[in-house]
Design a protein around this motif. Structure first.
Motif, PDB file in Angstrom:
ATOM      1  N   ASP A 180      -5.232   2.036  -3.556  1.00  0.00           N
ATOM      2  CA  ASP A 180      -5.940   3.310  -3.732  1.00  0.00           C
ATOM      3  C   ASP A 180      -5.723   3.839  -5.145  1.00  0.00           C
ATOM      4  O   ASP A 180      -4.600   3.901  -5.636  1.00  0.00           O
ATOM      5  CB  ASP A 180      -5.444   4.324  -2.701  1.00  0.00           C
ATOM      6  CG  ASP A 180      -6.229   5.615  -2.724  1.00  0.00           C
ATOM      7  OD1 ASP A 180      -7.455   5.555  -2.957  1.00  0.00           O
ATOM      8  OD2 ASP A 180      -5.635   6.681  -2.514  1.00  0.00           O
ATOM      9  N   GLN A 181      -6.801   4.209  -5.804  1.00  0.00           N
ATOM     10  CA  GLN A 181      -6.853   4.702  -7.183  1.00  0.00           C
ATOM     11  C   GLN A 181      -6.417   3.646  -8.197  1.00  0.00           C
ATOM     12  O   GLN A 181      -5.943   3.968  -9.279  1.00  0.00           O
ATOM     13  CB  GLN A 181      -6.037   5.985  -7.335  1.00  0.00           C
ATOM     14  CG  GLN A 181      -6.617   7.130  -6.539  1.00  0.00           C
ATOM     15  CD  GLN A 181      -5.934   8.443  -6.823  1.00  0.00           C
ATOM     16  OE1 GLN A 181      -4.785   8.498  -7.243  1.00  0.00           O
ATOM     17  NE2 GLN A 181      -6.668   9.515  -6.595  1.00  0.00           N
ATOM     18  N   ALA A 193     -15.307   0.254   2.735  1.00  0.00           N
ATOM     19  CA  ALA A 193     -14.389   0.662   1.669  1.00  0.00           C
ATOM     20  C   ALA A 193     -15.095   0.707   0.318  1.00  0.00           C
ATOM     21  O   ALA A 193     -14.863   1.608  -0.486  1.00  0.00           O
ATOM     22  CB  ALA A 193     -13.201  -0.289   1.616  1.00  0.00           C
ATOM     23  N   MET A 194     -15.970  -0.255   0.066  1.00  0.00           N
ATOM     24  CA  MET A 194     -16.668  -0.275  -1.222  1.00  0.00           C
ATOM     25  C   MET A 194     -17.756   0.794  -1.282  1.00  0.00           C
ATOM     26  O   MET A 194     -18.003   1.361  -2.341  1.00  0.00           O
ATOM     27  CB  MET A 194     -17.263  -1.659  -1.474  1.00  0.00           C
ATOM     28  CG  MET A 194     -16.206  -2.711  -1.732  1.00  0.00           C
ATOM     29  SD  MET A 194     -16.831  -4.266  -2.368  1.00  0.00           S
ATOM     30  CE  MET A 194     -17.887  -4.832  -1.067  1.00  0.00           C
ATOM     31  N   GLU A 195     -18.407   1.098  -0.159  1.00  0.00           N
ATOM     32  CA  GLU A 195     -19.500   2.078  -0.157  1.00  0.00           C
ATOM     33  C   GLU A 195     -18.996   3.514  -0.036  1.00  0.00           C
ATOM     34  O   GLU A 195     -19.426   4.398  -0.771  1.00  0.00           O
ATOM     35  CB  GLU A 195     -20.458   1.792   0.997  1.00  0.00           C
ATOM     36  CG  GLU A 195     -21.248   0.517   0.838  1.00  0.00           C
ATOM     37  CD  GLU A 195     -22.052   0.167   2.080  1.00  0.00           C
ATOM     38  OE1 GLU A 195     -21.988   0.926   3.080  1.00  0.00           O
ATOM     39  OE2 GLU A 195     -22.729  -0.864   2.056  1.00  0.00           O
ATOM     40  N   GLN A 196     -18.099   3.772   0.909  1.00  0.00           N
ATOM     41  CA  GLN A 196     -17.658   5.136   1.215  1.00  0.00           C
ATOM     42  C   GLN A 196     -16.304   5.492   0.596  1.00  0.00           C
ATOM     43  O   GLN A 196     -15.905   6.643   0.622  1.00  0.00           O
ATOM     44  CB  GLN A 196     -17.558   5.329   2.731  1.00  0.00           C
ATOM     45  CG  GLN A 196     -18.821   4.986   3.485  1.00  0.00           C
ATOM     46  CD  GLN A 196     -19.990   5.866   3.085  1.00  0.00           C
ATOM     47  OE1 GLN A 196     -19.819   7.049   2.818  1.00  0.00           O
ATOM     48  NE2 GLN A 196     -21.176   5.287   3.039  1.00  0.00           N
ATOM     49  N   ALA A 221      -9.554   4.611   0.256  1.00  0.00           N
ATOM     50  CA  ALA A 221      -9.603   3.300  -0.396  1.00  0.00           C
ATOM     51  C   ALA A 221     -10.410   3.441  -1.678  1.00  0.00           C
ATOM     52  O   ALA A 221     -11.365   2.717  -1.909  1.00  0.00           O
ATOM     53  CB  ALA A 221     -10.215   2.266   0.535  1.00  0.00           C
ATOM     54  N   ARG A 222     -10.009   4.385  -2.513  1.00  0.00           N
ATOM     55  CA  ARG A 222     -10.713   4.660  -3.767  1.00  0.00           C
ATOM     56  C   ARG A 222     -10.250   3.645  -4.802  1.00  0.00           C
ATOM     57  O   ARG A 222      -9.428   3.953  -5.650  1.00  0.00           O
ATOM     58  CB  ARG A 222     -10.426   6.085  -4.222  1.00  0.00           C
ATOM     59  CG  ARG A 222     -10.828   7.132  -3.187  1.00  0.00           C
ATOM     60  CD  ARG A 222     -10.175   8.447  -3.459  1.00  0.00           C
ATOM     61  NE  ARG A 222      -8.732   8.295  -3.282  1.00  0.00           N
ATOM     62  CZ  ARG A 222      -7.870   9.300  -3.309  1.00  0.00           C
ATOM     63  NH1 ARG A 222      -8.285  10.522  -3.522  1.00  0.00           N
ATOM     64  NH2 ARG A 222      -6.584   9.088  -3.138  1.00  0.00           N
ATOM     65  N   THR A 223     -10.783   2.464  -4.678  1.00  0.00           N
ATOM     66  CA  THR A 223     -10.326   1.361  -5.512  1.00  0.00           C
ATOM     67  C   THR A 223     -11.502   0.588  -6.103  1.00  0.00           C
ATOM     68  O   THR A 223     -12.572   0.567  -5.531  1.00  0.00           O
ATOM     69  CB  THR A 223      -9.420   0.413  -4.703  1.00  0.00           C
ATOM     70  OG1 THR A 223      -8.970  -0.624  -5.539  1.00  0.00           O
ATOM     71  CG2 THR A 223     -10.147  -0.183  -3.533  1.00  0.00           C
TER      72      THR A 223
END
Length: 97
Positions: free
Chosen positions: A44-45, A67-70, A86-88
């Motif tokens: 994350d981040q 995870a990639m979309e939202q 999951a801001r990755t």
């Protein structure tokens, strides 16, 4: 450190949907369920690097779409209902077909 504060590496060949997102595990002593974050939650981040993306099972590849979309991972298992960040960024490498 200068590119991303957190980086997680995983091989697509040995990765599962739970290993990339999150899984629910039962503690052998207390018999209670708890949540264990996968590579995308741990990164994350930061950035998650997935090698051999072409060798991943198609179902496991689909698991990282949310995870990639939202930028979140929804979990609803064993009485646990939650959303994990999951801001990755995803860096995936694949061999040509």
């Amino acid at each position: 450190e200068k590119v991303a504060p957190v980086a997680v590496y995983t091989s697509g060949k040995g990765s599962s949907a739970a290993g990339l997102t999150a899984s629910v595990v039962r503690d052998p002593n207390t018999r209670e369920f708890y949540l264990e974050g996968g590579a995308m939650v741990l990164a994350d981040q930061g950035v998650v690097c997935i090698d051999e993306f072409d060798k991943m099972n198609a179902n496991d590849r689909v698991a990282i779409h949310e995870a990639m979309e939202q930028q979140t991972i929804s979990v609803a298992k064993a009485g646990i209902t939650t959303m994990l960040n999951a801001r990755t960024s995803v860096l995936a490498a694949a061999n040509p077909v």
